[in-house]
Scaffold this motif. Structure first.
Motif, PDB file in Angstrom:
ATOM      1  N   UNK A 420      37.840  31.126  37.872  1.00  6.00           N
ATOM      2  CA  UNK A 420      38.777  32.244  38.032  1.00  6.00           C
ATOM      3  C   UNK A 420      38.136  33.364  38.848  1.00  6.00           C
ATOM      4  N   UNK A 421      36.860  33.640  38.565  1.00  7.76           N
ATOM      5  CA  UNK A 421      36.160  34.673  39.341  1.00  7.76           C
ATOM      6  C   UNK A 421      36.147  34.329  40.818  1.00  7.76           C
ATOM      7  N   UNK A 422      35.946  33.051  41.121  1.00  5.29           N
ATOM      8  CA  UNK A 422      35.915  32.625  42.512  1.00  5.29           C
ATOM      9  C   UNK A 422      37.245  32.821  43.210  1.00  5.29           C
ATOM     10  N   UNK A 423      38.331  32.621  42.480  1.00  8.41           N
ATOM     11  CA  UNK A 423      39.665  32.770  43.078  1.00  8.41           C
ATOM     12  C   UNK A 423      40.070  34.228  43.240  1.00  8.41           C
ATOM     13  N   UNK A 424      39.461  35.129  42.447  1.00  7.15           N
ATOM     14  CA  UNK A 424      39.819  36.549  42.527  1.00  7.15           C
ATOM     15  C   UNK A 424      39.525  37.140  43.901  1.00  7.15           C
ATOM     16  N   UNK A 425      38.614  36.504  44.631  1.00  7.78           N
ATOM     17  CA  UNK A 425      38.273  37.001  45.973  1.00  7.78           C
ATOM     18  C   UNK A 425      39.460  36.890  46.927  1.00  7.78           C
ATOM     19  N   UNK A 426      40.472  36.081  46.539  1.00  8.86           N
ATOM     20  CA  UNK A 426      41.640  35.887  47.407  1.00  8.86           C
ATOM     21  C   UNK A 426      42.670  37.001  47.260  1.00  8.86           C
ATOM     22  N   UNK A 427      42.459  37.911  46.317  1.00 13.95           N
ATOM     23  CA  UNK A 427      43.480  38.903  45.949  1.00 13.95           C
ATOM     24  C   UNK A 427      44.095  39.606  47.159  1.00 13.95           C
ATOM     25  N   UNK A 454      49.289  40.922  37.134  1.00 15.44           N
ATOM     26  CA  UNK A 454      49.951  40.530  38.385  1.00 15.44           C
ATOM     27  C   UNK A 454      49.368  41.259  39.584  1.00 15.44           C
ATOM     28  N   UNK A 455      49.163  42.571  39.445  1.00 21.97           N
ATOM     29  CA  UNK A 455      48.629  43.358  40.559  1.00 21.97           C
ATOM     30  C   UNK A 455      47.185  42.969  40.853  1.00 21.97           C
ATOM     31  N   UNK A 456      46.430  42.650  39.808  1.00 25.96           N
ATOM     32  CA  UNK A 456      45.040  42.225  40.001  1.00 25.96           C
ATOM     33  C   UNK A 456      44.947  40.931  40.795  1.00 25.96           C
ATOM     34  N   UNK A 457      45.987  40.108  40.701  1.00 30.64           N
ATOM     35  CA  UNK A 457      45.966  38.813  41.376  1.00 30.64           C
ATOM     36  C   UNK A 457      46.690  38.834  42.717  1.00 30.64           C
ATOM     37  N   UNK A 458      47.107  40.022  43.157  1.00 30.19           N
ATOM     38  CA  UNK A 458      47.665  40.149  44.499  1.00 30.19           C
ATOM     39  C   UNK A 458      49.133  39.815  44.628  1.00 30.19           C
ATOM     40  N   UNK A 459      49.922  40.033  43.571  1.00 27.91           N
ATOM     41  CA  UNK A 459      51.354  39.754  43.648  1.00 27.91           C
ATOM     42  C   UNK A 459      52.027  40.663  44.668  1.00 27.91           C
ATOM     43  N   UNK A 700      46.616  32.822  42.024  1.00 29.78           N
ATOM     44  CA  UNK A 700      45.441  32.556  42.869  1.00 29.78           C
ATOM     45  C   UNK A 700      45.278  31.075  43.218  1.00 29.78           C
ATOM     46  N   UNK A 701      45.609  30.181  42.294  1.00 26.14           N
ATOM     47  CA  UNK A 701      45.492  28.750  42.557  1.00 26.14           C
ATOM     48  C   UNK A 701      46.444  28.324  43.669  1.00 26.14           C
ATOM     49  N   UNK A 702      47.695  28.805  43.580  1.00 24.06           N
ATOM     50  CA  UNK A 702      48.685  28.452  44.610  1.00 24.06           C
ATOM     51  C   UNK A 702      48.254  29.004  45.963  1.00 24.06           C
ATOM     52  N   UNK A 703      47.804  30.246  45.966  1.00 25.83           N
ATOM     53  CA  UNK A 703      47.371  30.855  47.230  1.00 25.83           C
ATOM     54  C   UNK A 703      46.209  30.077  47.846  1.00 25.83           C
TER      55      UNK A 703
END
Length: 754
Positions: A420-427, A454-459, A700-703
């Protein structure tokens, strides 16, 4: 025979453990069929079938006689999965003699398989010394009996693996279906609706004297209630009918039910569980009686039981303690049950009823809480306070896990956190393919807790705000002003991004406790827009609250659920225009928001073009659409495996909707759980969907997957899968493509084998 069948099943249902259930089966079936032997063989370790109970064979053979599938006559029943009926068992080539049974005296043999969820659990056998073939009636009775008992035995077998609280605990595994991915390790807290006699969790009491005093206090309160009720109805009932109240009072005496419960409390059992156990036993005894009058007394016992249990549980509810790592377990969890647990303490959910697409599972995914649904064999009433592991990937629940298993799952949870931490870089990166095709990713929300996540994940917006969630968490309808405040918080939090608010969608698996909808088939009944059109006062208040909340922000879209005809849409639009003009007349500076329709019933799929011509956007609700297209109740654990979002019929319907919507120049999105599946997202992008809306956890997974491919690859994949004939082939081809592109680890980060 029908009466015998009914009474045997009732007795077995009342059995508290597997040995007792099996003893009842062999005794009662032998008597009903007037045979000399009845035996039950159950599947054991190494898939051997073990003699577990008998009446007529030697008792020392129980637990000793074992047969593999295909071995002996019992093994033949297992492999054939159908009855074996022989008048001379010894002459059959498959016959195998076990000296310890003493069965050489019995010639006739009839064995039928006990099958549960397509698995042979065991074999039910009757034998007789007289050489004769059992007739068709006998065979039909035994087949019917085994079918009736299969679920009971499966549940009792699971319950039998659970030792009593206070004894040496043994690890046990229970299978369900995945409701929300992830791993949770914690302590179970069992919840049940008040006065549900079958859902009372087993607990021991530390202070027996205090528990006895508490029990008597509750009994006295019920006695007072019954006397008051009798007094109120005195003039409206004749003397015989008034006698019922005297009978209730008599049952509460120490010499009757009260005395039996007191005895159990003295043994260390808590009052609510002791009371429920006694009541259920008496209810089953009455229900099994042949006399119609006495059978009706089961209803009286049940009524009295619920009255007392309500007092016992209400007193206990106020002092319910939730540990820091609470795993909530219940027969059928609801949103309000989730709401009672402090947010920072809830780590996992397990529901005996429901499937991965139940409303509570959707909420769990939105909240990022690992969840298992449909754990039908879980003996949940015996689980309170036990250490539990919830495997939300495989849909498994482990009670009393070993140190080795805990260590294994802690490592998995840690690996998951690192991913999850690795995917957060995509935000802050755009969701676009390698060839720069842009696909907006929005989120589904319902709680304020979703906003931060939601906002943390770049919605980039909200494709579905479930307005029923605030309704579900209250004990009355929220007022117009209360709704306006809630909606304003959502709109402000996401401004200037769009927030799509769905009007109240209750019914089906979303029942308001203060507005019950009792129906035999709720998913085909009074739900969604049907409820609010029948109650325009609720609909108008909600629309007014939404429009007022959007004043000055103008980032609101209104979405109508369960529309199945153009006339329903026109009626809804008329009410929305009415609410809007009322607000203008009252001096509010507001604008009419864009209006959309949810496509979630087959009728709407085939009228998508006409609906699109009358609204500003379409949004597909893939959860219900899949359910209705496949005729699969998504809350029914028995058919959970047949709920297939990649079914070719579902994919064709999704393609048709987006094509028809675009002919009318409107945007088409999808807000069902399918949008949050990275593999499905590739197909939806290729189909032409303008927006994908999902729970924040999956964003983040979909992105990550979308950014790893190009649009042409997605279109080639879509072209291939649209020619496939079943969901398994579609899923396999998607997995292959993800493997080829090197992003399969994002979709399935962990291979769990425990």
């Amino acid at each position: 025979m029908l009466n015998s069948l009914r009474s045997i099943v009732q007795e077995v249902n009342a059995a508290r453990d597997l040995p007792k259930a099996l003893a009842i089966i062999v005794s009662r079936v032998k008597r009903a069929m007037q045979t000399q032997v009845c035996s039950v063989y159950l599947r054991g370790p190494n898939d051997e079938f073990v003699l577990m109970a008998t009446e007529g064979l030697q008792q020392q053979a129980v637990g000793q006689v074992r047969m593999a599938p295909g071995q002996g006559l019992v093994g033949r029943v297992v492999t054939r999965e159908e009855p074996v009926n022989l008048e001379d068992a010894e002459s059959h080539p498959a016959y195998q003699y076990f000296p310890e049974t003493g069965e050489e005296r019995f010639s006739s043999f009839l064995g039928v398989p006990i099958i549960h969820h397509r698995q042979v659990l065991g074999v039910l056998v009757v034998q007789q010394s007289e050489r004769r073939r059992f007739d068709e009636g006998d065979e039909a009775f035994l087949v019917t009996m085994s079918a009736q008992l299969a679920g009971v035995i499966a549940h009792a077998e699971a319950t039998g693996t659970m030792v009593a609280v206070g004894a040496a605990a043994e690890q046990a595994r229970f299978a369900g279906v995945s409701g929300a991915p992830g791993i949770a390790i914690g302590e179970s807290v069992v919840v049940a609706p008040l006065a549900d006699l079958k859902g009372v969790p087993y607990q021991q009491c530390d202070d027996i004297a205090a528990e006895l005093e508490f029990f008597q206090r509750c009994l006295n309160a019920v006695r007072d209630d019954i006397r008051d009720l009798g007094t109120q109805l005195e003039e409206r009932l004749n003397r015989e009918e008034r006698a019922l109240f005297d009978a209730y009072l008599a049952m509460l005496d120490d010499a009757a039910l009260g005395g039996e419960v007191t005895a159990k409390i003295r043994e260390g059992t808590c009052a609510p569980y002791a009371w429920s156990e006694v009541i259920l036993e008496h209810e089953n005894n009455f229900a099994g009686m042949h006399d119609a009058y006495l059978r009706e007394r089961a209803t009286d016992v049940r009524d009295l039981g619920r009255r007392v249990l309500a007092y016992l549980q209400e007193s206990n509810q106020s002092c319910k303690i939730y540990p820091d790592n609470t795993i909530l377990i219940g027969d059928e969890l609801t949103a309000s049950m989730l709401g009672e647990v402090p947010e920072d303490k809830l780590v996992g959910l397990v529901s005996v009823q429901g499937s991965g697409n139940s409303h509570v599972a959707i909420l769990a995914r939105a909240m990022g809480i690992p969840t298992v649904m449909g754990a039908v064999d879980l003996p949940y009433t015996r689980m309170d306070g036990r250490p539990v592991i919830v495997d939300g990937y495989k849909g498994a629940v482990y009670s009393d896990p070993s140190k080795q298993l805990r260590k294994h799952y802690r490592a998995i949870a840690e690996e998951e956190r690192e991913l999850v931490k690795g995917l957060e870089a995509l935000k802050d990166l755009p969701c676009e393919t390698l060839d720069k095709y842009r696909l907006p990713l929005w989120v589904n929300t319902g709680l304020m807790a979703d906003v931060v996540r939601s906002l943390e994940r770049g919605a980039e917006g909200v494709g579905l705000y479930r307005t029923e969630v605030p309704f579900l968490l209250r004990d009355r309808f929220p007022s117009e002003e209360e709704q306006r405040i809630i909606y304003r918080e959502q709109l402000e939090a996401f401004a200037p991004h769009t927030v799509t608010m769905r009007t109240l969608d209750i019914g089906g698996d979303k029942a308001l406790p203060y507005f019950p909808i009792e129906e035999d088939n709720p998913f085909l009944g009074w739900r969604g827009i049907r409820v609010t059109l029948d109650h325009p006062e609720i609909f108008l208040a909600q629309i007014r609250a939404m429009i007022k909340a959007s004043s000055g922000l103008d980032n609101l879209r209104i979405l109508l659920p369960m529309i199945s005809s153009v006339s329903e849409l026109e009626q809804s639009k008329a009410l929305i225009y009415r609410a809007y003009h009322e607000l203008l007349e009252e001096g509010y500076e507001v604008h009419l928001p864009p209006l959309g329709v949810m496509i979630e019933v087959p009728a709407a799929v085939y009228q998508a073009r006409e609906l699109a011509a009358r609204v500003d956007f379409l949004s597909v609700g893939s959860n219900d659409l899949t359910q209705y297209l496949l005729a699969v109740d998504r809350n029914n654990a028995r058919v959970a495996g047949q709920y297939q979002a990649f079914h070719p019929a579902v994919l064709r319907a999704l393609q048709q909707v987006v094509n028809d919507g675009h002919t009318q120049g409107v945007s088409v999105g999808i807000c069902g759980e399918l949008a949050g599946d990275p593999g499905a997202a590739i197909l939806l992008m290729a189909m032409g969907y303008d927006v994908l809306s999902m729970n924040a956890t999956n964003l983040p997974k979909v992105k990550s997957v979308i950014r790893a491919i190009n649009l042409e690859q997605a279109e080639v994949l879509l072209e291939e899968v649209m020619h496939l004939v079943d969901a398994e082939q579609v899923r396999a081809r998607i997995d292959q493509m993800l493997l080829e592109t090197g992003v399969n680890r994002v979709v399935r980060p962990l291979e769990i084998d425990a």
